[in-house]
Structure formats: C-alpha cells, structure tokens
Write an enzyme that holds these catalytic residues in place. Sequence first.
Site, PDB file in Angstrom:
ATOM      1  N   ILE A   1       0.846  -1.209   0.000  1.00 38.23           N
ATOM      2  CA  ILE A   1       0.000   0.000   0.000  1.00 38.23           C
ATOM      3  C   ILE A   1       0.880   1.256   0.000  1.00 38.23           C
ATOM      4  CG2 ILE A   1      -1.805   1.266   1.246  1.00 38.23           C
ATOM      5  CD1 ILE A   1      -2.678  -1.462   2.479  1.00 38.23           C
TER       6      ILE A   1
ATOM      7  N   GLY B   1       8.898  -5.199   2.394  1.00 40.31           N
ATOM      8  CA  GLY B   1       8.911  -4.226   1.299  1.00 40.31           C
ATOM      9  C   GLY B   1      10.059  -4.509   0.344  1.00 40.31           C
TER      10      GLY B   1
ATOM     11  N   ILE C   1      11.190   1.016  12.475  1.00 39.00           N
ATOM     12  CA  ILE C   1      10.155   1.945  12.918  1.00 39.00           C
ATOM     13  C   ILE C   1      10.128   2.100  14.450  1.00 39.00           C
ATOM     14  CG2 ILE C   1       8.244   0.253  13.088  1.00 39.00           C
ATOM     15  CD1 ILE C   1       8.040   3.695  11.435  1.00 39.00           C
TER      16      ILE C   1
ATOM     17  N   SER D   1      -4.983   1.534  10.699  1.00 37.95           N
ATOM     18  CA  SER D   1      -5.488   0.579  11.673  1.00 37.95           C
ATOM     19  C   SER D   1      -6.029  -0.603  10.865  1.00 37.95           C
ATOM     20  CB  SER D   1      -6.556   1.227  12.556  1.00 37.95           C
ATOM     21  OG  SER D   1      -7.009   0.286  13.512  1.00 37.95           O
TER      22      SER D   1
ATOM     23  N   TYR E   1      -2.283  -9.175  16.402  1.00 36.25           N
ATOM     24  CA  TYR E   1      -2.269  -8.117  15.382  1.00 36.25           C
ATOM     25  C   TYR E   1      -3.422  -7.132  15.625  1.00 36.25           C
ATOM     26  CZ  TYR E   1      -2.895  -6.036  10.749  1.00 36.25           C
ATOM     27  OH  TYR E   1      -3.061  -5.157   9.705  1.00 36.25           O
TER      28      TYR E   1
ATOM     29  N   ILE F   1      -7.410 -23.779   0.944  1.00 29.84           N
ATOM     30  CA  ILE F   1      -8.465 -23.001   1.611  1.00 29.84           C
ATOM     31  C   ILE F   1      -8.474 -23.401   3.081  1.00 29.84           C
ATOM     32  CG2 ILE F   1     -10.958 -22.607   1.764  1.00 29.84           C
ATOM     33  CD1 ILE F   1     -11.125 -23.081  -1.221  1.00 29.84           C
TER      34      ILE F   1
ATOM     35  N   ARG G   1      -7.517 -21.148  10.188  1.00 27.50           N
ATOM     36  CA  ARG G   1      -6.395 -20.590  10.943  1.00 27.50           C
ATOM     37  C   ARG G   1      -6.895 -20.137  12.310  1.00 27.50           C
ATOM     38  NH1 ARG G   1      -4.172 -16.284   6.456  1.00 27.50           N
ATOM     39  NH2 ARG G   1      -2.655 -17.627   5.429  1.00 27.50           N
TER      40      ARG G   1
ATOM     41  N   GLY H   1      -7.718 -17.915  15.277  1.00 26.25           N
ATOM     42  CA  GLY H   1      -7.866 -16.448  15.336  1.00 26.25           C
ATOM     43  C   GLY H   1      -8.447 -15.869  14.050  1.00 26.25           C
TER      44      GLY H   1
HETATM   45  P1  NAD Z   1       3.363  -4.699   3.421  1.00 23.46           P
HETATM   46  O1  NAD Z   1       3.974  -5.810   4.198  1.00 23.46           O
HETATM   47  O2  NAD Z   1       3.424  -4.762   1.942  1.00 23.46           O
HETATM   48  O3  NAD Z   1       3.968  -3.297   3.877  1.00 23.46           O
HETATM   49  C1  NAD Z   1       4.474  -3.049   5.157  1.00 23.46           C
HETATM   50  C2  NAD Z   1       5.805  -2.314   5.004  1.00 23.46           C
HETATM   51  O4  NAD Z   1       6.327  -2.038   6.310  1.00 23.46           O
HETATM   52  C3  NAD Z   1       6.866  -3.140   4.271  1.00 23.46           C
HETATM   53  O5  NAD Z   1       7.476  -2.337   3.278  1.00 23.46           O
HETATM   54  C4  NAD Z   1       7.844  -3.542   5.355  1.00 23.46           C
HETATM   55  O6  NAD Z   1       9.152  -3.727   4.867  1.00 23.46           O
HETATM   56  C5  NAD Z   1       7.710  -2.376   6.321  1.00 23.46           C
HETATM   57  N1  NAD Z   1       8.094  -2.731   7.696  1.00 23.46           N
HETATM   58  C6  NAD Z   1       7.715  -3.837   8.388  1.00 23.46           C
HETATM   59  N2  NAD Z   1       8.288  -3.830   9.613  1.00 23.46           N
HETATM   60  C7  NAD Z   1       9.029  -2.689   9.689  1.00 23.46           C
HETATM   61  C8  NAD Z   1       9.862  -2.125  10.692  1.00 23.46           C
HETATM   62  N3  NAD Z   1      10.058  -2.741  11.871  1.00 23.46           N
HETATM   63  N4  NAD Z   1      10.478  -0.954  10.427  1.00 23.46           N
HETATM   64  C9  NAD Z   1      10.318  -0.327   9.239  1.00 23.46           C
HETATM   65  N5  NAD Z   1       9.535  -0.818   8.247  1.00 23.46           N
HETATM   66  C10 NAD Z   1       8.905  -1.986   8.469  1.00 23.46           C
HETATM   67  O7  NAD Z   1       1.854  -4.601   3.928  1.00 23.46           O
HETATM   68  P2  NAD Z   1       0.636  -3.690   3.421  1.00 23.46           P
HETATM   69  O8  NAD Z   1      -0.466  -4.614   3.059  1.00 23.46           O
HETATM   70  O9  NAD Z   1       1.097  -2.672   2.439  1.00 23.46           O
HETATM   71  O10 NAD Z   1       0.219  -2.984   4.799  1.00 23.46           O
HETATM   72  C11 NAD Z   1       0.403  -1.590   5.030  1.00 23.46           C
HETATM   73  C12 NAD Z   1      -0.311  -1.210   6.313  1.00 23.46           C
HETATM   74  O11 NAD Z   1      -1.714  -1.425   6.184  1.00 23.46           O
HETATM   75  C13 NAD Z   1       0.107  -2.008   7.557  1.00 23.46           C
HETATM   76  O12 NAD Z   1       0.068  -1.149   8.670  1.00 23.46           O
HETATM   77  C14 NAD Z   1      -0.972  -3.058   7.688  1.00 23.46           C
HETATM   78  O13 NAD Z   1      -1.096  -3.531   9.005  1.00 23.46           O
HETATM   79  C15 NAD Z   1      -2.176  -2.252   7.260  1.00 23.46           C
HETATM   80  N6  NAD Z   1      -3.311  -3.049   6.794  1.00 23.46           N
HETATM   81  C16 NAD Z   1      -3.194  -3.772   5.635  1.00 23.46           C
HETATM   82  C17 NAD Z   1      -4.310  -4.484   5.174  1.00 23.46           C
HETATM   83  C18 NAD Z   1      -4.285  -5.300   3.925  1.00 23.46           C
HETATM   84  O14 NAD Z   1      -5.305  -5.931   3.636  1.00 23.46           O
HETATM   85  N7  NAD Z   1      -3.189  -5.310   3.163  1.00 23.46           N
HETATM   86  C19 NAD Z   1      -5.514  -4.442   5.905  1.00 23.46           C
HETATM   87  C20 NAD Z   1      -5.557  -3.745   7.097  1.00 23.46           C
HETATM   88  C21 NAD Z   1      -4.454  -3.014   7.510  1.00 23.46           C
HETATM   89  C1  UD1 Z   2      -6.114  -9.126   6.196  1.00 29.23           C
HETATM   90  C2  UD1 Z   2      -4.755  -8.444   6.218  1.00 29.23           C
HETATM   91  C3  UD1 Z   2      -4.554  -7.782   7.543  1.00 29.23           C
HETATM   92  C4  UD1 Z   2      -5.734  -6.851   7.782  1.00 29.23           C
HETATM   93  C5  UD1 Z   2      -7.071  -7.587   7.723  1.00 29.23           C
HETATM   94  C6  UD1 Z   2      -8.223  -6.593   7.795  1.00 29.23           C
HETATM   95  C7  UD1 Z   2      -2.889  -9.281   4.908  1.00 29.23           C
HETATM   96  C8  UD1 Z   2      -1.815 -10.308   4.789  1.00 29.23           C
HETATM   97  N1  UD1 Z   2      -3.695  -9.418   5.974  1.00 29.23           N
HETATM   98  O1  UD1 Z   2      -6.165 -10.190   7.182  1.00 29.23           O
HETATM   99  O2  UD1 Z   2      -3.353  -7.007   7.501  1.00 29.23           O
HETATM  100  O3  UD1 Z   2      -5.604  -6.170   8.981  1.00 29.23           O
HETATM  101  O4  UD1 Z   2      -7.155  -8.221   6.446  1.00 29.23           O
HETATM  102  O5  UD1 Z   2      -9.430  -7.199   7.541  1.00 29.23           O
HETATM  103  O6  UD1 Z   2      -2.993  -8.393   4.099  1.00 29.23           O
HETATM  104  N2  UD1 Z   2      -6.810 -17.865   3.217  1.00 29.23           N
HETATM  105  C9  UD1 Z   2      -6.934 -19.092   2.609  1.00 29.23           C
HETATM  106  N3  UD1 Z   2      -5.899 -19.534   1.816  1.00 29.23           N
HETATM  107  C10 UD1 Z   2      -4.764 -18.808   1.630  1.00 29.23           C
HETATM  108  C11 UD1 Z   2      -4.647 -17.538   2.271  1.00 29.23           C
HETATM  109  C12 UD1 Z   2      -5.713 -17.107   3.059  1.00 29.23           C
HETATM  110  O7  UD1 Z   2      -7.934 -19.798   2.769  1.00 29.23           O
HETATM  111  O8  UD1 Z   2      -3.862 -19.255   0.899  1.00 29.23           O
HETATM  112  C13 UD1 Z   2      -7.966 -17.378   4.038  1.00 29.23           C
HETATM  113  C14 UD1 Z   2      -7.594 -16.991   5.455  1.00 29.23           C
HETATM  114  O9  UD1 Z   2      -7.616 -18.093   6.325  1.00 29.23           O
HETATM  115  C15 UD1 Z   2      -8.709 -15.981   5.762  1.00 29.23           C
HETATM  116  C16 UD1 Z   2      -8.966 -15.297   4.404  1.00 29.23           C
HETATM  117  O10 UD1 Z   2      -8.434 -16.182   3.419  1.00 29.23           O
HETATM  118  O11 UD1 Z   2      -9.888 -16.628   6.167  1.00 29.23           O
HETATM  119  C17 UD1 Z   2      -8.282 -13.946   4.285  1.00 29.23           C
HETATM  120  O12 UD1 Z   2      -6.932 -14.110   4.691  1.00 29.23           O
HETATM  121  P1  UD1 Z   2      -5.834 -12.956   4.516  1.00 29.23           P
HETATM  122  O13 UD1 Z   2      -5.823 -12.462   3.124  1.00 29.23           O
HETATM  123  O14 UD1 Z   2      -4.571 -13.462   5.122  1.00 29.23           O
HETATM  124  O15 UD1 Z   2      -6.456 -11.749   5.336  1.00 29.23           O
HETATM  125  P2  UD1 Z   2      -6.975 -11.529   6.828  1.00 29.23           P
HETATM  126  O16 UD1 Z   2      -6.510 -12.591   7.768  1.00 29.23           O
HETATM  127  O17 UD1 Z   2      -8.434 -11.257   6.710  1.00 29.23           O
END
Ligand code: NAD
Ligand code: UD1
Length: 311
Positions: free
Chosen positions: A13, A37, A53, A118, A143, A203, A274, A276
């Site tokens: 993101i 990243g 961070i 968040s 988390y 799944i 999984r 949680g």
């Molecule tokens: P991502 O893993 O691609 O990005 C996270 C970045 O943070 C990476 O570039 C990583 O190298 C960096 N990072 C991790 N630990 C670090 C540290 N200790 N110091 C400095 N940098 C560090 O994940 P993303 O999906 O882009 O997530 C971005 C943000 O959005 C996160 O805060 C995540 O919790 C939040 N979020 C993501 C989702 C989702 O569905 N992807 C949903 C809810 C919240």
């Molecule tokens: C995701 C985000 C988390 C965020 C949350 C908000 C990631 C890695 N996780 O968690 O940062 O805070 O949404 O809603 O971006 N699954 C399978 N097979 C797979 C992978 C996943 O069945 O190979 C299932 C998982 O068990 C889960 C669902 O798909 O039920 C979604 O999983 P995942 O994409 O990891 O996201 P969340 O756990 O919802």
Amino acid sequence: MAHYLVTGGCGFIGSHLADRLIADGHRVTILDDLSTGRLENKPTLARLVVGDIADQQAVREAMEGVDGVFHLAAIASVPRSREFWAETHRTNLSGTITVFEAARAARNGAPVPVVYASSAAVYGDNTATPLREDAATRPLSAYGADKLGCELHARVAWEIHGVPTVGFRFFNVYGPRQDPASPYSGVISIFARKVSRGEEVTIYGDGQQVRDFVFVGDVVRFLVRAMERRPQGAAQGADVFNLCTGRPTSLLMLLDVLQELCGSRVRRVHLPPRPGDIRVSIGDPARLRAGFDDVCRVGLLQGLGATLTGE
Ligand code: NAD
Ligand code: UD1
C-alpha cells in the site's frame, strides 16, 4: 508542494501511496526496513531511509522537517502475529508510538499530522454485519490487539501532545504489487497467482468466510484526502474511519470469479481454519462516505482484472 514521510513506503500500500504523492508534485521520504517491502517498489524520486520503525533516532531523523506522516509500516499478517507475538508487537504498537512521539516536534518543534493504518481486525469476533465504527472492539489476534492499541495511543497523541491523527480501519486491501509469493500475504494475491498458473489453492476452513475487499487505488485516495483536509464531522483531533466497500465476498465466490477471469479450473485443498481467523468481516462505509463525500469506486471484477495484469 509538501514534504511527507511514508513509513512502510516500499510495501504494497505504501508504495502506491508514494507514487501518487510524487505524481502530485510532493517530496517523499520513505522509512522502511525492507523486511516485506521491496526496493523495486520505491519511486525513483523518493528518498529512502532504511531503518526500524521502533528505533527512536531513525524515526526522528526521517521525520525531520516534514509536513505530515503517513504511517503504514507494520507486520501486516495475522498468522505472523500469532507465531512471533512479541516481535510483531514491537513493530506494530511500539513502532506506532515511536512515530507519534517523534511527530510531536517534527517541524521546528511543532507537531505534524499523522494518517495511519489501523485494521478491521480490531472488531475481532464481533459478529455485527455490517460493522460500524461504534461496534464493540474485540480483537482475536495479537495483530488486532496492537492495531486497537494504535488507536488508543492516537487519542493520547492528540489529547496530551497535540498531534492530530486520522486512523483508517482498512478491510482487506488488494491490488498489484501485493506479494503473491509469501504464504503470509493477502489471499487475493496468492489465489490470483495460483489460478493464473493453474496451480492448486489451499483453503483454510470451508471457504465460506466472508471479506470486504478494497482496491488499493481507493485506499490511496482516502489517505491523501485525510492528510489534505480534516474529514467532515470529525469531532476530535483523533478520529477513526472504516475503509471498506460494504460488499461481502466469500472465498469460494472469489475463487469462482478468478477462475472465470483466467478461464481455468484449479484443485482446492481444504485445511483447518487458521486460529484467530475471522468468519465474517464486512464494514459499514456510511461514516467514510459522510466524512469524505466519497466512496470506494473500484468493483471486485475491475480490481481483480487490474491485479491479474499488474496494472
Ligand atoms: P506490506 O507488508 O506490503 O507493507 C508493510 C511495510 O512495512 C513493508 O514495506 C515492510 O518492509 C515495512 N516494515 C515492516 N516492519 C518494519 C519495521 N520494523 N520498520 C520499518 N519498516 C517496516 O503490507 P501492506 O499490506 O502494504 O500494509 C500496510 C499497512 O496497512 C500495515 O500497517 C498493515 O497492518 C495495514 N493493513 C493492511 C491491510 C491489507 O489488507 N493489506 C488491511 C488492514 C491493515
Ligand atoms: C487481512 C490483512 C490484515 C488486515 C485484515 C483486515 C494481509 C496479509 N492481511 O487479514 O493485515 O488487517 O485483512 O481485515 O494483508 N486464506 C486461505 N488460503 C490462503 C490464504 C488465506 O484460505 O492461501 C484465508 C484466510 O484463512 C482468511 C482469508 O483467506 O480466512 C483472508 O486471509 P488474509 O488475506 O490473510 O487476510 P486476513 O486474515 O483477513
């Protein structure tokens, strides 16, 4: 033109956000430890500070003189927070407090605003559908507990230290650049790669779990908007909004659509759910719409198309 710090700006993101800020003519500094990243994600014009961070000095130096901070650095995987509890806590909560603390005096000794990620994971096993921001927070994972902690400290940042913040409870964000190779990555990136290659998917559970999938381009627009102008109706200097579509998609539906788009059928293996894992996670976007006069615009079909072509 402004100068922004994007923490986690080499991640999924954060790198889309950094691209957008640079395209808008802003200066961007990225703080990232490159753990998940990637260097290739960094826009050429962004300055990269490689650092942790939760390291106060690194954060203070990266933040020196900026006009605002987008805080996205975190360990984003729920299962990783189960396996590495204390380590993820250090990054996800201590790291955020480190950012808020440095933001108190980042620009000539004055506070700068922080827009931070968040998560829907704060709702945990609350079964309300859709989830409104005032629904009870009952995180099920380390988390989710840490993300709730970020929101609590954001309130302290504003009430005690005068640091204005906007937090977004992202639901399940997807799009190009989400790492398809890591088992800890988002389900869409994993399934999209496997289905397009005709490979078997795993799944966890029966596949009837439901998510609210949000396209990354929509997320970036709200992040930028929150930095530029305080949302309408934000009663305080520390507010939190769902970032969601309100539309439910089960994993089995997701798989069907991907198979349709790729013109292939793949084998599916079911493993136990999984620990949680959340069963149903659908957000109510009403407050987001009212605060920003905007909605998530990209539908699942369009967003999956963009994910598959990487654009
Ligand atoms: P991502 O893993 O691609 O990005 C996270 C970045 O943070 C990476 O570039 C990583 O190298 C960096 N990072 C991790 N630990 C670090 C540290 N200790 N110091 C400095 N940098 C560090 O994940 P993303 O999906 O882009 O997530 C971005 C943000 O959005 C996160 O805060 C995540 O919790 C939040 N979020 C993501 C989702 C989702 O569905 N992807 C949903 C809810 C919240
Ligand atoms: C995701 C985000 C988390 C965020 C949350 C908000 C990631 C890695 N996780 O968690 O940062 O805070 O949404 O809603 O971006 N699954 C399978 N097979 C797979 C992978 C996943 O069945 O190979 C299932 C998982 O068990 C889960 C669902 O798909 O039920 C979604 O999983 P995942 O994409 O990891 O996201 P969340 O756990 O919802």
